[in-house]
Design a protein around this motif. Structure first.
Motif, PDB file in Angstrom:
ATOM      1  N   ARG A  40     -16.940  -1.180  17.838  1.00 52.98           N
ATOM      2  CA  ARG A  40     -18.284  -1.092  17.263  1.00 52.98           C
ATOM      3  C   ARG A  40     -18.248  -0.590  15.822  1.00 52.98           C
ATOM      4  O   ARG A  40     -19.021  -1.036  14.967  1.00 52.98           O
ATOM      5  CB  ARG A  40     -19.161  -0.169  18.124  1.00 52.98           C
ATOM      6  N   SER A 105     -18.777  -8.351  19.823  1.00 48.00           N
ATOM      7  CA  SER A 105     -17.852  -9.226  20.553  1.00 48.00           C
ATOM      8  C   SER A 105     -17.177 -10.213  19.607  1.00 48.00           C
ATOM      9  O   SER A 105     -16.027 -10.598  19.817  1.00 48.00           O
ATOM     10  CB  SER A 105     -18.580 -10.002  21.656  1.00 48.00           C
ATOM     11  N   ARG A 114      -7.766  -6.396  16.707  1.00 46.46           N
ATOM     12  CA  ARG A 114      -7.223  -5.877  17.969  1.00 46.46           C
ATOM     13  C   ARG A 114      -5.886  -5.175  17.741  1.00 46.46           C
ATOM     14  O   ARG A 114      -5.633  -4.115  18.292  1.00 46.46           O
ATOM     15  CB  ARG A 114      -7.067  -6.989  19.017  1.00 46.46           C
ATOM     16  N   ASP A 136      -9.224  -3.895  27.755  1.00 47.55           N
ATOM     17  CA  ASP A 136      -7.817  -4.316  27.838  1.00 47.55           C
ATOM     18  C   ASP A 136      -6.892  -3.111  27.985  1.00 47.55           C
ATOM     19  O   ASP A 136      -5.723  -3.187  27.637  1.00 47.55           O
ATOM     20  CB  ASP A 136      -7.444  -5.092  26.556  1.00 47.55           C
ATOM     21  N   ARG A 193     -12.220 -14.979  25.526  1.00 44.50           N
ATOM     22  CA  ARG A 193     -11.499 -14.999  24.247  1.00 44.50           C
ATOM     23  C   ARG A 193     -10.000 -15.185  24.504  1.00 44.50           C
ATOM     24  O   ARG A 193      -9.496 -14.831  25.587  1.00 44.50           O
ATOM     25  CB  ARG A 193     -11.778 -13.723  23.454  1.00 44.50           C
TER      26      ARG A 193
HETATM   27  O1   DC Z   1     -17.829  -0.910  25.803  1.00 48.02           O
HETATM   28  P1   DC Z   1     -18.719  -1.417  24.675  1.00 48.02           P
HETATM   29  O2   DC Z   1     -19.887  -2.216  25.149  1.00 48.02           O
HETATM   30  O3   DC Z   1     -19.118  -0.340  23.737  1.00 48.02           O
HETATM   31  O4   DC Z   1     -17.756  -2.423  23.852  1.00 48.02           O
HETATM   32  C1   DC Z   1     -18.208  -3.083  22.722  1.00 48.02           C
HETATM   33  C2   DC Z   1     -17.479  -4.401  22.545  1.00 48.02           C
HETATM   34  O5   DC Z   1     -16.114  -4.174  22.154  1.00 48.02           O
HETATM   35  C3   DC Z   1     -17.433  -5.317  23.763  1.00 48.02           C
HETATM   36  O6   DC Z   1     -18.295  -6.413  23.588  1.00 48.02           O
HETATM   37  C4   DC Z   1     -16.016  -5.802  23.839  1.00 48.02           C
HETATM   38  C5   DC Z   1     -15.240  -5.056  22.829  1.00 48.02           C
HETATM   39  N1   DC Z   1     -14.122  -4.280  23.362  1.00 48.02           N
HETATM   40  C6   DC Z   1     -12.906  -4.896  23.469  1.00 48.02           C
HETATM   41  O7   DC Z   1     -12.791  -6.085  23.180  1.00 48.02           O
HETATM   42  N2   DC Z   1     -11.817  -4.189  23.857  1.00 48.02           N
HETATM   43  C7   DC Z   1     -11.932  -2.894  24.193  1.00 48.02           C
HETATM   44  N3   DC Z   1     -10.849  -2.227  24.587  1.00 48.02           N
HETATM   45  C8   DC Z   1     -13.184  -2.249  24.122  1.00 48.02           C
HETATM   46  C9   DC Z   1     -14.270  -2.974  23.710  1.00 48.02           C
END
Ligand code: DC
Length: 229
Positions: A40, A105, A114, A136, A193
């Motif tokens: 975020r 996202s 990532r 993940d 994805r």
């Molecule tokens: O848990 P959250 O809703 O705050 O996560 C926000 C976005 O971040 C969610 O759409 C997917 C991504 N996310 C991710 O891809 N990998 C993570 N380890 C945590 C979140």
């Protein structure tokens, strides 16, 4: 003496991962890391700098500028958990707004993003004694975590929870339908994805909490933890 373990909590958005992860970390005296907050923060940075607009994220510019994003956590004793900072600015509240939710996202599909965040997360876990939640964690960040949980609940239940949270924070402009569509859209993007899609690790324990009280869920998880430490 019990040894400190790594607890990985994955699952869709608004499954209550962070609530239970915070409670667990507090109970065990572990560090809690909300990895969603890290994605975020990157989305917030992209918005602030014009790399996210009109529903699109400029992957090239965001990737070029990743080196300028510093993400840190600082423990807030009165809240009982760590808040996230973007380049030294407390961003905990801004990152929960709908605008950030609508881009996050799309930011999280970018492999360079990532890679940066996974490396940071792995560093945070070197001393173990950590509860980390995300998408993940059990599959990519800590494939050797001693305990992996995968939380689920119906999209409607999750949208209602997120909607109630936003309303409680005084957001009166958002509708339930908007929140519901955002939840469903993020499920779809996160699960399909190419890089690290949201899938349950083979050795994770699935918890559907649609019909569980917080206490029932917490007690169950504590019983799982007890088998590991
Ligand atoms: O848990 P959250 O809703 O705050 O996560 C926000 C976005 O971040 C969610 O759409 C997917 C991504 N996310 C991710 O891809 N990998 C993570 N380890 C945590 C979140």
């Amino acid at each position: 003496m019990s040894s400190k373990i790594i607890i990985a909590i994955d699952g869709h958005s608004s499954t209550g991962k962070s609530t239970v992860a915070k409670e667990l970390a507090k109970h065990l005296g572990y560090i809690y890391v909300d990895t969603g907050a890290m994605y975020r923060v990157v989305a917030l940075y992209a918005l602030q700098n014009g790399f996210a607009k009109d529903g699109e994220v400029d992957e090239f510019l965001l990737t070029q500028n990743l080196k300028n994003i510093e993400i840190t956590f600082q423990y807030n004793a009165s809240l009982g958990f760590s808040e996230v900072y973007l380049n030294g600015v407390n961003s905990e509240s801004e990152i929960r707004e709908m605008e950030v939710s609508s881009y996050v996202s799309k930011v999280a599909v970018i492999s360079a993003v990532r890679q940066k965040l996974v490396a940071l997360q792995q560093q945070m876990g070197v001393d173990r004694g950590i509860v980390m939640d995300g998408r993940d964690i059990g599959t990519v960040v800590f494939p050797n975590a001693e305990l992996k949980l995968f939380m689920t609940a119906s999209a409607k239940t999750r949208a209602q929870r997120r909607f109630d949270e936003l309303v409680a924070k005084g957001n009166s402009s958002v509708t339930f339908d908007e929140v519901y569509h955002n939840v469903v859209e993020r499920d779809q993007i996160d699960s399909t994805r190419e890089d690290s899609p949201l899938v349950m690790a083979k050795d994770a324990i699935e918890i559907d909490n649609s019909n569980l009280t917080r206490k029932e869920q917490f007690d169950y998880i504590l019983s799982l933890v007890a088998t590991k430490i």
